[in-house]
Design a protein around this motif. Structure first.
Motif, PDB file in Angstrom:
ATOM      1  N   SER A  32     -20.369 -16.411 -34.144  1.00 24.83           N
ATOM      2  CA  SER A  32     -20.240 -15.218 -34.974  1.00 24.83           C
ATOM      3  C   SER A  32     -18.954 -15.301 -35.789  1.00 24.83           C
ATOM      4  N   VAL A  33     -18.821 -14.425 -36.757  1.00 26.31           N
ATOM      5  CA  VAL A  33     -17.576 -14.245 -37.500  1.00 26.31           C
ATOM      6  C   VAL A  33     -17.036 -12.877 -37.112  1.00 26.31           C
ATOM      7  N   ASP A  34     -15.893 -12.870 -36.453  1.00 25.51           N
ATOM      8  CA  ASP A  34     -15.321 -11.636 -35.910  1.00 25.51           C
ATOM      9  C   ASP A  34     -14.015 -11.333 -36.630  1.00 25.51           C
ATOM     10  N   GLY A  35     -14.016 -10.295 -37.458  1.00 31.53           N
ATOM     11  CA  GLY A  35     -12.813  -9.958 -38.207  1.00 31.53           C
ATOM     12  C   GLY A  35     -12.355 -11.060 -39.123  1.00 31.53           C
ATOM     13  N   GLY A  36     -13.303 -11.825 -39.662  1.00 34.28           N
ATOM     14  CA  GLY A  36     -12.981 -12.918 -40.574  1.00 34.28           C
ATOM     15  C   GLY A  36     -12.693 -14.240 -39.901  1.00 34.28           C
ATOM     16  N   ARG A  37     -12.711 -14.290 -38.554  1.00 38.64           N
ATOM     17  CA  ARG A  37     -12.434 -15.529 -37.840  1.00 38.64           C
ATOM     18  C   ARG A  37     -13.688 -16.052 -37.161  1.00 38.64           C
ATOM     19  N   PRO A  38     -13.957 -17.357 -37.258  1.00 41.04           N
ATOM     20  CA  PRO A  38     -15.120 -17.941 -36.575  1.00 41.04           C
ATOM     21  C   PRO A  38     -14.898 -17.972 -35.071  1.00 41.04           C
ATOM     22  N   VAL A  39     -15.925 -17.560 -34.327  1.00 43.49           N
ATOM     23  CA  VAL A  39     -15.834 -17.453 -32.870  1.00 43.49           C
ATOM     24  C   VAL A  39     -17.114 -18.026 -32.258  1.00 43.49           C
ATOM     25  N   TYR A  40     -16.976 -18.773 -31.163  1.00 45.03           N
ATOM     26  CA  TYR A  40     -18.152 -19.278 -30.453  1.00 45.03           C
ATOM     27  C   TYR A  40     -18.002 -18.976 -28.966  1.00 45.03           C
ATOM     28  N   GLN A  41     -19.123 -19.006 -28.251  1.00 50.24           N
ATOM     29  CA  GLN A  41     -19.125 -18.921 -26.797  1.00 50.24           C
ATOM     30  C   GLN A  41     -20.293 -19.730 -26.256  1.00 50.24           C
ATOM     31  N   LEU A  42     -20.234 -20.048 -24.972  1.00 51.01           N
ATOM     32  CA  LEU A  42     -21.198 -20.979 -24.393  1.00 51.01           C
ATOM     33  C   LEU A  42     -21.595 -20.512 -23.001  1.00 51.01           C
ATOM     34  N   SER A  43     -22.891 -20.667 -22.690  1.00 52.71           N
ATOM     35  CA  SER A  43     -23.364 -20.369 -21.338  1.00 52.71           C
ATOM     36  C   SER A  43     -24.316 -21.469 -20.880  1.00 52.71           C
ATOM     37  N   PHE A  44     -24.499 -21.565 -19.554  1.00 47.55           N
ATOM     38  CA  PHE A  44     -25.378 -22.564 -18.960  1.00 47.55           C
ATOM     39  C   PHE A  44     -26.155 -21.898 -17.828  1.00 47.55           C
ATOM     40  N   LYS A  45     -27.467 -21.899 -17.956  1.00 43.77           N
ATOM     41  CA  LYS A  45     -28.354 -21.276 -16.977  1.00 43.77           C
ATOM     42  C   LYS A  45     -27.929 -19.840 -16.668  1.00 43.77           C
ATOM     43  N   GLY A  46     -27.555 -19.129 -17.708  1.00 43.96           N
ATOM     44  CA  GLY A  46     -27.193 -17.728 -17.571  1.00 43.96           C
ATOM     45  C   GLY A  46     -25.760 -17.471 -17.150  1.00 43.96           C
ATOM     46  N   LYS A  47     -24.997 -18.518 -16.833  1.00 47.07           N
ATOM     47  CA  LYS A  47     -23.599 -18.360 -16.441  1.00 47.07           C
ATOM     48  C   LYS A  47     -22.685 -18.656 -17.631  1.00 47.07           C
ATOM     49  N   SER A  48     -21.679 -17.821 -17.828  1.00 46.74           N
ATOM     50  CA  SER A  48     -20.719 -18.044 -18.899  1.00 46.74           C
ATOM     51  C   SER A  48     -19.891 -19.293 -18.614  1.00 46.74           C
ATOM     52  N   VAL A  49     -19.763 -20.159 -19.600  1.00 52.21           N
ATOM     53  CA  VAL A  49     -18.964 -21.379 -19.488  1.00 52.21           C
ATOM     54  C   VAL A  49     -17.693 -21.265 -20.328  1.00 52.21           C
ATOM     55  N   ILE A  50     -17.853 -20.885 -21.588  1.00 52.36           N
ATOM     56  CA  ILE A  50     -16.736 -20.653 -22.501  1.00 52.36           C
ATOM     57  C   ILE A  50     -16.844 -19.218 -23.006  1.00 52.36           C
ATOM     58  N   LYS A  51     -15.833 -18.413 -22.754  1.00 55.32           N
ATOM     59  CA  LYS A  51     -15.804 -17.054 -23.277  1.00 55.32           C
ATOM     60  C   LYS A  51     -15.509 -17.099 -24.782  1.00 55.32           C
ATOM     61  N   PRO A  52     -15.679 -15.988 -25.516  1.00 54.64           N
ATOM     62  CA  PRO A  52     -15.439 -16.017 -26.961  1.00 54.64           C
ATOM     63  C   PRO A  52     -14.118 -16.694 -27.315  1.00 54.64           C
ATOM     64  N   SER A  53     -14.220 -17.724 -28.150  1.00 46.22           N
ATOM     65  CA  SER A  53     -13.082 -18.579 -28.483  1.00 46.22           C
ATOM     66  C   SER A  53     -13.021 -18.799 -29.993  1.00 46.22           C
ATOM     67  N   ARG A  54     -11.826 -18.757 -30.530  1.00 48.20           N
ATOM     68  CA  ARG A  54     -11.654 -18.884 -31.974  1.00 48.20           C
ATOM     69  C   ARG A  54     -11.611 -20.340 -32.419  1.00 48.20           C
ATOM     70  N   LEU A  55     -11.960 -20.540 -33.697  1.00 45.88           N
ATOM     71  CA  LEU A  55     -11.936 -21.857 -34.315  1.00 45.88           C
ATOM     72  C   LEU A  55     -11.176 -21.769 -35.639  1.00 45.88           C
ATOM     73  N   GLY A  56     -10.614 -22.891 -36.073  1.00 45.29           N
ATOM     74  CA  GLY A  56      -9.943 -22.915 -37.370  1.00 45.29           C
ATOM     75  C   GLY A  56      -8.978 -24.077 -37.475  1.00 45.29           C
TER      76      GLY A  56
END
Length: 273
Positions: A32-56
């Motif tokens: 997603s783009v959150d407040g102008g910043r690119p953000v990603y998150q990751l899950s595996f079999k329903g479990k969170s692996v990477i919480k919302p994290s910024r990129l740039g």
């Protein structure tokens, strides 16, 4: 009326998020783009692996590619091929992934940045792509700001981050213990440039309390600085830290060009890693 207003308020935020799954459906990437910043998150079999994290990416000779973005375009695709290596432990390798390529537009500078994700059954890879464009040609990378936000105080198998050597023994500890162990972990050798009290090398192997195995690394490291990770041990967030040259600069690129892939492998079976 209040419920209606809340619904209208959150609809634009929800519409911005895009989800791409691995071919087997177990690995789920959300962008997603959150407040102008690119953000990603990751899950595996329903479990969170990477919480919302910024990129740039921070540049020395142009305004930074960190924020002020809006999504201009996105494309999805699927790729599946099997190829035979010249040598190795297996006779054939399957390259099967679902891809999301997002074109971001920075209106203040009239520049585009592409972030490309590939989602495999055993994890993801993402990279930055710098297309040829009028307002960006030869670029000097000051720092990359890719985040990897952990879901807890995982067990880590780590070496001290060092720009000049990887001749250290592995340490096994909780993430919160890295700072206290770093001084002892940096054993003397002939050529050393330790990065800091919570900096570690890649590949970084992690194990969560609920039985997930995570590995953070890079691939296709060509004409680009090597990746280290610096831990914010208050918030359990790793951020990329690139190897500098003698003047402290971390990359000279001519558009069009790409970064290496940043890879996150995940499994509930250590043998898969």
């Amino acid at each position: 009326m209040r419920k209606l207003l809340l619904t209208l308020l959150f609809v634009p935020l929800l519409c911005m998020a895009q989800t791409t799954k691995s071919p087997d459906g177990n690995v789920v990437l959300t962008f997603s783009v959150d407040g102008g910043r690119p953000v990603y998150q990751l899950s595996f079999k329903g479990k969170s692996v990477i919480k919302p994290s910024r990129l740039g990416v921070e540049l020395s000779n142009y305004p930074n590619l960190l924020d002020g973005f809006e999504e201009a375009n996105s494309e999805t695709s699927t790729f599946d091929e099997t190829w035979k290596p010249v040598w190795g432990e297996v006779s054939a390798i399957r390259n099967h992934y679902n891809e999301l390529a997002v074109t971001l537009y920075q209106s203040a500078t009239k520049r585009n940045l592409i972030i490309r994700f590939r989602v495999y059954d055993d994890g993801i890879g993402f990279r930055y792509e710098f297309p040829r464009q009028q307002n960006m040609d030869n670029i000097i990378v000051k720092e990359e700001h890719s985040q990897f936000s952990m879901t807890g105080d995982h067990t880590a198998y780590w070496k001290p981050g060092d720009y000049d050597t990887d001749e250290y023994e592995y340490n096994i500890s909780k993430l919160s213990e890295i700072r206290g162990l770093m001084k002892k972990a940096v054993t003397p050798n002939a050529c050393q440039s330790p990065i800091g009290p919570t900096a570690v090398q890649t590949a970084l192997q992690l194990k969560t309390a609920d039985g997930l195995y995570i590995n953070i690394h890079e691939a296709a490291l060509v004409d680009y600085s090597a990746l280290h990770l610096v831990l914010d041990d208050k918030n359990m967030v790793f951020e990329s830290c690139l190897t500098p040259d003698a003047q402290g600069r971390k990359g000279f690129l001519r558009c069009p060009c790409t970064s290496p892939w940043r890879t996150i492998m995940v499994s509930d079976d250590a043998r898969d890693i």
